[in-house]
Design an enzyme around this catalytic site. Structure first.
Site, PDB file in Angstrom:
ATOM      1  N   GLY A 177       0.892  -1.690   0.061  1.00  0.00           N
ATOM      2  CA  GLY A 177       0.313  -0.007   0.058  1.00  0.00           C
ATOM      3  C   GLY A 177       1.246   1.224   0.040  1.00  0.00           C
ATOM      4  O   GLY A 177       0.069   2.432  -0.009  1.00  0.00           O
ATOM      5  N   CYS A 183     -11.932  -3.605 -30.265  1.00  0.00           N
ATOM      6  CA  CYS A 183     -13.270  -3.917 -30.227  1.00  0.00           C
ATOM      7  C   CYS A 183     -14.015  -4.060 -29.297  1.00  0.00           C
ATOM      8  O   CYS A 183     -15.832  -4.084 -29.450  1.00  0.00           O
ATOM      9  CB  CYS A 183     -13.116  -4.595 -31.572  1.00  0.00           C
ATOM     10  SG  CYS A 183     -13.063  -3.888 -33.395  1.00  0.00           S
ATOM     11  N   ASP A 184     -13.213  -4.247 -28.008  1.00  0.00           N
ATOM     12  CA  ASP A 184     -14.486  -4.048 -27.350  1.00  0.00           C
ATOM     13  C   ASP A 184     -14.800  -2.588 -25.928  1.00  0.00           C
ATOM     14  O   ASP A 184     -13.779  -2.101 -26.077  1.00  0.00           O
ATOM     15  CB  ASP A 184     -13.269  -5.180 -25.597  1.00  0.00           C
ATOM     16  CG  ASP A 184     -14.707  -6.262 -24.977  1.00  0.00           C
ATOM     17  OD1 ASP A 184     -15.868  -5.230 -24.101  1.00  0.00           O
ATOM     18  OD2 ASP A 184     -14.322  -6.905 -24.316  1.00  0.00           O
ATOM     19  N   GLU A 241       5.187  -5.317   2.276  1.00  0.00           N
ATOM     20  CA  GLU A 241       4.888  -6.480   0.845  1.00  0.00           C
ATOM     21  C   GLU A 241       4.869  -5.151   0.020  1.00  0.00           C
ATOM     22  O   GLU A 241       3.816  -5.417  -0.987  1.00  0.00           O
ATOM     23  CB  GLU A 241       4.110  -7.300   0.756  1.00  0.00           C
ATOM     24  CG  GLU A 241       3.814  -8.779   2.134  1.00  0.00           C
ATOM     25  CD  GLU A 241       2.771  -9.772   1.748  1.00  0.00           C
ATOM     26  OE1 GLU A 241       1.365  -9.559   0.964  1.00  0.00           O
ATOM     27  OE2 GLU A 241       3.172 -10.513   1.787  1.00  0.00           O
ATOM     28  N   TYR A 295       1.893  -2.415 -12.174  1.00  0.00           N
ATOM     29  CA  TYR A 295       1.534  -3.105 -12.967  1.00  0.00           C
ATOM     30  C   TYR A 295       0.535  -2.593 -14.419  1.00  0.00           C
ATOM     31  O   TYR A 295      -1.090  -2.127 -14.060  1.00  0.00           O
ATOM     32  CB  TYR A 295       0.044  -2.238 -11.597  1.00  0.00           C
ATOM     33  CG  TYR A 295       0.021  -3.448 -10.164  1.00  0.00           C
ATOM     34  CD1 TYR A 295      -0.712  -4.732 -10.282  1.00  0.00           C
ATOM     35  CD2 TYR A 295       0.839  -2.189  -9.430  1.00  0.00           C
ATOM     36  CE1 TYR A 295       0.156  -5.209  -9.269  1.00  0.00           C
ATOM     37  CE2 TYR A 295       1.526  -3.188  -7.722  1.00  0.00           C
ATOM     38  CZ  TYR A 295       0.603  -4.457  -7.870  1.00  0.00           C
ATOM     39  OH  TYR A 295       0.884  -4.939  -6.645  1.00  0.00           O
ATOM     40  N   ARG A 317       4.101  -1.788  -6.272  1.00  0.00           N
ATOM     41  CA  ARG A 317       4.433  -0.269  -6.722  1.00  0.00           C
ATOM     42  C   ARG A 317       5.578   0.684  -6.106  1.00  0.00           C
ATOM     43  O   ARG A 317       6.402   1.732  -6.793  1.00  0.00           O
ATOM     44  CB  ARG A 317       3.001   0.019  -6.602  1.00  0.00           C
ATOM     45  CG  ARG A 317       2.882   1.606  -6.727  1.00  0.00           C
ATOM     46  CD  ARG A 317       1.349   1.794  -6.546  1.00  0.00           C
ATOM     47  NE  ARG A 317       0.152   1.559  -6.972  1.00  0.00           N
ATOM     48  CZ  ARG A 317      -0.175   1.372  -7.156  1.00  0.00           C
ATOM     49  NH1 ARG A 317      -0.379   1.140  -8.536  1.00  0.00           N
ATOM     50  NH2 ARG A 317      -1.308   0.347  -7.228  1.00  0.00           N
TER      51      ARG A 317
END
Length: 382
Positions: free
Chosen positions: A231, A333-334, A266, A363, A269
């Protein structure tokens, strides 16, 4: 490093990859989106984490950037690792990381994955339910488990407390089951939420952890691990607390735990995001019902998925026109491939313009897929 020097390092200004190095790479040519990442910044971020929280050994969240070259640098800096799958485990074993130092921190694991990890020598497994405790214990009666508990995620850009984390009544049941099984429920972990802007969340998490430790001790268990999770924020578009400010809160909270207790964190980022820029290109623009749309050659399926959950990146271009609000979409195309509907960008953006997404070393490429036939971004390591 003495304490004064460590404090100065932890409180130093935030880092970011020099934009001139991005432009120099682009001058060599462009074929498809790419992430460019400077490992010297990764090394510096590791050292800042150690300096801010000397009792906490960081265990990198492999899922945030599993590039083998990045993992090697982190290993050289003395960082441990946490995993969510056996593919990540195999990557670390290939680098020579001792399996006993790898923490399997996915609270929901298939039985086959647990058995594979046990066979490879992994000892530490997270659990957050009676069922998961039973699963791990059946696979390895000597496994060391650590309990993920619910804690507040207030002030985090991306709350994570809904899918995982045991509540008070569930904690009691899990401890009772560990006592009944004779399982080694050996620690506690929590997660304050991704991009946490509120250091008090770590204070609350550690206070709750202390209370759970006491419950474990009363049940005859031997808790000896505190995992303060991830975090730790990086700079995007909001002001963030420094790692030194977070460290001050964590260090104070850890005073409630004896020196015999192992402490890990942990970060994912925090260690890699600032080291990178994600570069892509405009494939076209359009006006729909009076609103401006811009299409990148990398969208939510190509590495820019976190914007769909509200994360705001600092996005740069080579244009200098007045900014307007754009809807940003990817090339597939989604109809789901819409990154954001409220991105301020120069009004004069046109096809073939380059887009530079700052502090995007985490990420992005880790999320990318080849959906709809579009290629994976390159990863360029400096």
């Amino acid at each position: 490093m003495d304490r004064i020097a460590a404090d100065a390092l932890a409180a130093a200004p935030e880092l970011s990859l020099d934009f001139a190095r991005v432009k120099a790479q682009l001058a060599k040519g462009y074929e498809k989106p790419f992430l460019i990442l400077d490992t010297q910044i990764v090394r510096e971020k590791c050292r800042r984490f150690f300096a801010a929280m000397p009792r906490v050994r960081p265990h990198f969240a492999v899922k945030s950037n599993p590039d083998q070259r990045v993992l090697q640098v982190l290993k050289e800096e003395g960082v441990g690792f946490e995993i969510a799958s056996i593919a990540e485990l195999d990557q670390l074993l290939a680098l020579g990381v001792p399996p006993a130092e790898i923490f399997y921190s996915n609270p929901m694991k298939s039985r086959a994955y647990v058995e594979y990890a046990v066979a490879k020598g992994v000892e530490w497994f997270v659990i957050d339910s009676v069922e998961e405790l039973q699963k791990v214990h059946r696979a390895s009666p000597t496994a060391k488990t650590y309990l993920r508990i619910y804690t507040t995620n207030v002030g985090s850009d991306w709350p994570l407390s809904g899918k995982f984390g045991a509540y008070e009544s569930e904690i009691r049941d899990i401890i009772a089951e560990a006592e009944r099984l004779g399982a080694d429920l050996a620690g506690v972990t929590f997660h304050v939420g991704s991009q946490c802007l509120n250091p008090e969340n770590w204070k609350v998490g550690l206070e709750t952890t202390r209370a759970v430790f006491d419950q474990m001790l009363a049940a005859g268990l031997k808790p000896r691990l505190v995992n303060i999770g991830g975090g730790y924020p990086v700079t995007h578009t909001k002001d963030i607390p420094t790692i030194a400010e977070i460290g001050a809160v964590v260090n104070a909270g850890l005073a409630a735990f004896g020196d015999d207790v192992q402490v890990i964190g942990e970060p994912g980022r925090y260690l890699v995001s600032d080291a990178g820029y994600f570069v892509c290109r405009v494939v076209g623009t359009a006006t729909r019902e009076g609103k401006r749309w811009v299409y990148f050659d990398a969208g939510m399926f190509g590495g820019i998925i976190e914007t769909t959950e509200g994360l705001k990146y600092n996005i740069l271009t080579d244009r200098s026109g007045p900014e307007i609000i754009w809807t940003v979409a990817g090339p597939t195309c989604d109809s789901l491939d819409i990154c954001t509907r409220d991105q301020a960008l120069p009004q004069d953006l046109v096809e073939d313009d380059f887009i530079y997404i700052k502090n995007a070393g985490a990420y992005t490429t880790a999320y990318a897929s080849t959906f709809n036939g579009f290629p994976l971004p390159d990863v360029i390591i400096l």
